[in-house]
Enzyme design. Sequence first.
Site, PDB file in Angstrom:
ATOM      1  N   GLY A  13       0.832  -1.198   0.000  1.00 22.34           N
ATOM      2  CA  GLY A  13       0.000   0.000   0.000  1.00 22.34           C
ATOM      3  C   GLY A  13       0.863   1.243   0.000  1.00 22.34           C
ATOM      4  O   GLY A  13       1.998   1.236  -0.483  1.00 22.34           O
ATOM      5  N   ILE A  20       2.420   2.799   2.463  1.00 18.84           N
ATOM      6  CA  ILE A  20       3.651   2.636   3.230  1.00 18.84           C
ATOM      7  C   ILE A  20       4.563   1.632   2.536  1.00 18.84           C
ATOM      8  O   ILE A  20       5.779   1.839   2.432  1.00 18.84           O
ATOM      9  CB  ILE A  20       3.338   2.219   4.670  1.00 18.84           C
ATOM     10  CG1 ILE A  20       2.580   3.343   5.394  1.00 18.84           C
ATOM     11  CG2 ILE A  20       4.616   1.874   5.434  1.00 18.84           C
ATOM     12  CD1 ILE A  20       2.073   2.957   6.772  1.00 18.84           C
ATOM     13  N   ILE A  47       6.693  -4.052  10.620  1.00 18.24           N
ATOM     14  CA  ILE A  47       6.274  -2.724  11.080  1.00 18.24           C
ATOM     15  C   ILE A  47       4.777  -2.520  10.833  1.00 18.24           C
ATOM     16  O   ILE A  47       4.277  -1.410  10.874  1.00 18.24           O
ATOM     17  CB  ILE A  47       7.108  -1.606  10.430  1.00 18.24           C
ATOM     18  CG1 ILE A  47       7.123  -1.713   8.916  1.00 18.24           C
ATOM     19  CG2 ILE A  47       8.534  -1.612  10.950  1.00 18.24           C
ATOM     20  CD1 ILE A  47       6.066  -0.948   8.218  1.00 18.24           C
ATOM     21  N   ARG A  54       1.411  -4.906  11.927  1.00 15.98           N
ATOM     22  CA  ARG A  54       0.701  -5.201  13.168  1.00 15.98           C
ATOM     23  C   ARG A  54       1.286  -6.466  13.772  1.00 15.98           C
ATOM     24  O   ARG A  54       1.608  -7.420  13.066  1.00 15.98           O
ATOM     25  CB  ARG A  54      -0.806  -5.394  12.929  1.00 15.98           C
ATOM     26  CG  ARG A  54      -1.593  -4.096  12.850  1.00 15.98           C
ATOM     27  CD  ARG A  54      -1.696  -3.439  14.218  1.00 15.98           C
ATOM     28  NE  ARG A  54      -2.520  -2.239  14.212  1.00 15.98           N
ATOM     29  CZ  ARG A  54      -2.066  -1.012  14.094  1.00 15.98           C
ATOM     30  NH1 ARG A  54      -0.751  -0.809  13.940  1.00 15.98           N
ATOM     31  NH2 ARG A  54      -2.879   0.022  14.110  1.00 15.98           N
ATOM     32  N   GLU A  90       0.918  -5.667  22.963  1.00 18.32           N
ATOM     33  CA  GLU A  90       1.704  -4.520  23.419  1.00 18.32           C
ATOM     34  C   GLU A  90       1.126  -3.915  24.706  1.00 18.32           C
ATOM     35  O   GLU A  90      -0.093  -3.851  24.856  1.00 18.32           O
ATOM     36  CB  GLU A  90       1.742  -3.455  22.314  1.00 18.32           C
ATOM     37  CG  GLU A  90       2.420  -3.959  21.050  1.00 18.32           C
ATOM     38  CD  GLU A  90       2.410  -2.941  19.915  1.00 18.32           C
ATOM     39  OE1 GLU A  90       1.914  -1.815  20.128  1.00 18.32           O
ATOM     40  OE2 GLU A  90       2.886  -3.272  18.827  1.00 18.32           O
ATOM     41  N   HIS A 100       7.315   0.041  19.227  1.00 11.76           N
ATOM     42  CA  HIS A 100       6.267   0.603  18.364  1.00 11.76           C
ATOM     43  C   HIS A 100       6.483   2.101  18.141  1.00 11.76           C
ATOM     44  O   HIS A 100       5.657   2.939  18.508  1.00 11.76           O
ATOM     45  CB  HIS A 100       4.878   0.354  18.957  1.00 11.76           C
ATOM     46  CG  HIS A 100       3.787   0.422  17.918  1.00 11.76           C
ATOM     47  ND1 HIS A 100       2.602  -0.276  18.016  1.00 11.76           N
ATOM     48  CD2 HIS A 100       3.698   1.116  16.744  1.00 11.76           C
ATOM     49  CE1 HIS A 100       1.834  -0.013  16.961  1.00 11.76           C
ATOM     50  NE2 HIS A 100       2.479   0.831  16.191  1.00 11.76           N
ATOM     51  N   VAL A 101       7.599   2.415  17.505  1.00  7.30           N
ATOM     52  CA  VAL A 101       7.953   3.817  17.273  1.00  7.30           C
ATOM     53  C   VAL A 101       7.887   4.194  15.791  1.00  7.30           C
ATOM     54  O   VAL A 101       8.431   5.218  15.387  1.00  7.30           O
ATOM     55  CB  VAL A 101       9.372   4.122  17.828  1.00  7.30           C
ATOM     56  CG1 VAL A 101       9.401   3.972  19.329  1.00  7.30           C
ATOM     57  CG2 VAL A 101      10.434   3.227  17.169  1.00  7.30           C
ATOM     58  N   GLY A 102       7.200   3.403  14.997  1.00  5.32           N
ATOM     59  CA  GLY A 102       7.180   3.619  13.551  1.00  5.32           C
ATOM     60  C   GLY A 102       6.846   5.033  13.134  1.00  5.32           C
ATOM     61  O   GLY A 102       7.490   5.609  12.254  1.00  5.32           O
TER      62      GLY A 102
END
Length: 322
Positions: free
Chosen positions: A154, A156, A231, A233, A262, A280-282
């Site tokens: 997609g 990203i 990155i 889910r 998480e 989870h710092v994407g």
Amino acid sequence: MSRQEVLVIGPIMPFVVERLKLHHDVVECENEADSAGFLAREGSRVRAVAVGLHGLSAKTIAALPKLEIIASFGVGYDAVDVAAAARAGVVVTHTPGVLTEEVADTALGLMLMTVRELSAAERHLREGRWQSEGNYRLSDGSLTGAVLGIVGLGRIGKAIAKRAEACGMKIHYHGRHRQADTAYPYHETVVDLARAADVVMVVAPGGAQTRHLINADVLAALGPHGYLINIGRGSVVDEAALVAALREGVIRAAGLDVFDDEPNVPSDLIEQPNAVLLPHVGSASRATRQAMGQLVVDNICAWLEGKPPLTPVPETPVPDCT
């Protein structure tokens, strides 16, 4: 535009609440000692809800009979019961686009850290081992000439592909269907993609359809020289199978920014030296998160002004709002 009551459910960045308060009266359900009682008393007046990553259940949607819009913070919205929202005629929005470049940057960085063992090399220095043991060992992996298999091409995924091509990588992909506007080789199954790839990059959304899409069979197909990066889910990867694959050398290494439960990361995963783990710092830069928050606000304000929402999800209707 008259001020209306907007409900904020669950934790969400303060920026969203502050911006919403400029236009409407905001009630934070998390601050209510008796949230169920609050919904029973006040829920019949609520037309708009803002939610964070914890989402919104069918039960809560049912407790809000006048609800018209749910603005979800994040590009992924699997934590919102969109089927229940659709049945109730409620539109759901999310925050695509504004975080694409940031997440793609993180994905490239995580891939470099994992393939070139950069975080392990840094630990080698910090622990004084460069002086006591000598140079860090030669890493086995390289991006140049490697095949990157992207699961989920997609917005990203395409931004990651662009960056990876600049590093000399070749791009293959798997998705629900072949995309006519891309010349990248397409694979009908994730197993076939893994067989062809040196690195598998997971950018797929969460939900029942993708749960444990990356399983033991996929990891075996990726093989002992392969790398897994996630990155998307956490639910897309079978973490137990991944731990076994890392421990037994089924794959060489993995880099993860997302996890199934998480912030509870399995201790077995943390203990694997060939796993690079990020919390989870994407999209976690101030500018990007504020842009995401502003889109939550803009979706709600547009709707309450009688305008169409800016970024509705495809599964829910967008009825005439005039």
